[in-house]
Scaffold this motif. Sequence first.
Motif, PDB file in Angstrom:
ATOM      1  N   ILE A  17       0.857  -1.191   0.000  1.00 23.61           N
ATOM      2  CA  ILE A  17       0.000   0.000   0.000  1.00 23.61           C
ATOM      3  C   ILE A  17       0.891   1.238   0.000  1.00 23.61           C
ATOM      4  O   ILE A  17       1.749   1.382   0.868  1.00 23.61           O
ATOM      5  CB  ILE A  17      -0.907   0.033   1.249  1.00 23.61           C
ATOM      6  CG1 ILE A  17      -1.602  -1.306   1.456  1.00 23.61           C
ATOM      7  CG2 ILE A  17      -1.938   1.158   1.122  1.00 23.61           C
ATOM      8  CD1 ILE A  17      -2.220  -1.460   2.832  1.00 23.61           C
ATOM      9  N   ALA A  22      -3.620   4.563  -1.781  1.00 22.88           N
ATOM     10  CA  ALA A  22      -4.596   3.481  -1.832  1.00 22.88           C
ATOM     11  C   ALA A  22      -4.187   2.420  -2.844  1.00 22.88           C
ATOM     12  O   ALA A  22      -3.443   2.693  -3.788  1.00 22.88           O
ATOM     13  CB  ALA A  22      -5.975   4.033  -2.184  1.00 22.88           C
ATOM     14  N   LEU A  23      -4.700   1.224  -2.615  1.00 27.35           N
ATOM     15  CA  LEU A  23      -4.479   0.084  -3.493  1.00 27.35           C
ATOM     16  C   LEU A  23      -5.839  -0.544  -3.770  1.00 27.35           C
ATOM     17  O   LEU A  23      -6.593  -0.823  -2.835  1.00 27.35           O
ATOM     18  CB  LEU A  23      -3.560  -0.918  -2.793  1.00 27.35           C
ATOM     19  CG  LEU A  23      -3.305  -2.250  -3.496  1.00 27.35           C
ATOM     20  CD1 LEU A  23      -2.448  -2.021  -4.742  1.00 27.35           C
ATOM     21  CD2 LEU A  23      -2.614  -3.216  -2.546  1.00 27.35           C
ATOM     22  N   GLY A  24      -6.170  -0.753  -5.030  1.00 26.70           N
ATOM     23  CA  GLY A  24      -7.433  -1.398  -5.388  1.00 26.70           C
ATOM     24  C   GLY A  24      -7.287  -2.908  -5.416  1.00 26.70           C
ATOM     25  O   GLY A  24      -6.348  -3.422  -6.012  1.00 26.70           O
ATOM     26  N   ALA A  33     -11.019  -0.573  -1.826  1.00 31.58           N
ATOM     27  CA  ALA A  33      -9.843   0.298  -1.768  1.00 31.58           C
ATOM     28  C   ALA A  33      -9.189   0.098  -0.409  1.00 31.58           C
ATOM     29  O   ALA A  33      -9.820   0.305   0.628  1.00 31.58           O
ATOM     30  CB  ALA A  33     -10.251   1.754  -1.947  1.00 31.58           C
ATOM     31  N   VAL A  35      -6.534   1.530   2.018  1.00 31.43           N
ATOM     32  CA  VAL A  35      -5.959   2.869   2.143  1.00 31.43           C
ATOM     33  C   VAL A  35      -5.065   2.943   3.373  1.00 31.43           C
ATOM     34  O   VAL A  35      -5.444   2.474   4.448  1.00 31.43           O
ATOM     35  CB  VAL A  35      -7.075   3.930   2.250  1.00 31.43           C
ATOM     36  CG1 VAL A  35      -6.469   5.333   2.282  1.00 31.43           C
ATOM     37  CG2 VAL A  35      -8.066   3.797   1.107  1.00 31.43           C
ATOM     38  N   ALA A  43     -10.338   0.113   4.805  1.00 29.28           N
ATOM     39  CA  ALA A  43     -10.887  -0.523   3.603  1.00 29.28           C
ATOM     40  C   ALA A  43     -12.254   0.080   3.313  1.00 29.28           C
ATOM     41  O   ALA A  43     -13.111   0.134   4.200  1.00 29.28           O
ATOM     42  CB  ALA A  43     -10.996  -2.036   3.790  1.00 29.28           C
ATOM     43  N   ASP A  46     -14.592   0.414  -3.356  1.00 32.10           N
ATOM     44  CA  ASP A  46     -13.742   1.114  -4.321  1.00 32.10           C
ATOM     45  C   ASP A  46     -14.522   1.666  -5.508  1.00 32.10           C
ATOM     46  O   ASP A  46     -14.053   1.630  -6.646  1.00 32.10           O
ATOM     47  CB  ASP A  46     -12.616   0.186  -4.802  1.00 32.10           C
ATOM     48  CG  ASP A  46     -11.502   0.938  -5.520  1.00 32.10           C
ATOM     49  OD1 ASP A  46     -11.460   2.173  -5.428  1.00 32.10           O
ATOM     50  OD2 ASP A  46     -10.665   0.277  -6.166  1.00 32.10           O
ATOM     51  N   LYS A  54     -13.190   4.344  -9.770  1.00 33.24           N
ATOM     52  CA  LYS A  54     -12.375   3.782  -8.690  1.00 33.24           C
ATOM     53  C   LYS A  54     -11.862   4.864  -7.739  1.00 33.24           C
ATOM     54  O   LYS A  54     -11.137   5.765  -8.163  1.00 33.24           O
ATOM     55  CB  LYS A  54     -11.187   3.021  -9.261  1.00 33.24           C
ATOM     56  CG  LYS A  54     -11.557   1.740  -9.931  1.00 33.24           C
ATOM     57  CD  LYS A  54     -10.300   1.044 -10.416  1.00 33.24           C
ATOM     58  CE  LYS A  54     -10.663  -0.306 -10.961  1.00 33.24           C
ATOM     59  NZ  LYS A  54     -10.010  -1.360 -10.243  1.00 33.24           N
ATOM     60  N   SER A  56      -9.762   4.201  -5.408  1.00 30.60           N
ATOM     61  CA  SER A  56      -8.361   3.881  -5.129  1.00 30.60           C
ATOM     62  C   SER A  56      -7.393   4.664  -6.011  1.00 30.60           C
ATOM     63  O   SER A  56      -6.199   4.712  -5.740  1.00 30.60           O
ATOM     64  CB  SER A  56      -8.102   2.380  -5.270  1.00 30.60           C
ATOM     65  OG  SER A  56      -8.405   1.944  -6.574  1.00 30.60           O
ATOM     66  N   GLU A  57      -7.898   5.318  -7.045  1.00 32.53           N
ATOM     67  CA  GLU A  57      -7.053   6.131  -7.915  1.00 32.53           C
ATOM     68  C   GLU A  57      -7.005   7.592  -7.469  1.00 32.53           C
ATOM     69  O   GLU A  57      -6.389   8.437  -8.108  1.00 32.53           O
ATOM     70  CB  GLU A  57      -7.541   6.027  -9.363  1.00 32.53           C
ATOM     71  CG  GLU A  57      -7.406   4.621  -9.912  1.00 32.53           C
ATOM     72  CD  GLU A  57      -7.969   4.452 -11.311  1.00 32.53           C
ATOM     73  OE1 GLU A  57      -8.422   5.453 -11.909  1.00 32.53           O
ATOM     74  OE2 GLU A  57      -7.960   3.316 -11.808  1.00 32.53           O
ATOM     75  N   LEU A  65     -10.374  10.279   1.569  1.00 33.62           N
ATOM     76  CA  LEU A  65     -10.061   9.772   0.236  1.00 33.62           C
ATOM     77  C   LEU A  65     -10.855  10.625  -0.750  1.00 33.62           C
ATOM     78  O   LEU A  65     -12.079  10.706  -0.663  1.00 33.62           O
ATOM     79  CB  LEU A  65     -10.449   8.295   0.113  1.00 33.62           C
ATOM     80  CG  LEU A  65     -10.190   7.610  -1.226  1.00 33.62           C
ATOM     81  CD1 LEU A  65      -8.750   7.756  -1.671  1.00 33.62           C
ATOM     82  CD2 LEU A  65     -10.568   6.141  -1.149  1.00 33.62           C
TER      83      LEU A  65
END
Length: 109
Positions: A17, A22-24, A33, A35, A43, A46, A54, A56-57, A65
């Motif tokens: 991460i 964030a990571l999807g 997502a 985070v 979480a 997402d 998304k 997460s982007e 977020l």
Amino acid sequence: MTEVREQWEKVCRVGDIPDEGALGVEVDDVPVAIVRTGEEVFALHDVCSHAEVKLSEGEVYDHTLECWLHGSCFDLRTGKPTGPPATKPVNVYRVKIEGDDVYVSLSKE
């Protein structure tokens, strides 16, 4: 009375991460997502409740977020929108960390 056991799924390692990012991932076909802000990991669903893109982007700051498309902001702890144009919250999910492994549960508390 039957006991319902909470199901946890390993989704990544803490090191996967980005710092303040964030990571999807997907958990049982649900986009999530993951985070990280400081030492905390959260979480959220997402998908932005306003534009269906998304999350997460997006950008992460101050337990927030921000959606990259229109700037909707969501509280990492509650999923509630903190800035327009979103008016509906996103789901938040339980997170646990064991060693460097991150687990998510989609179960309701």
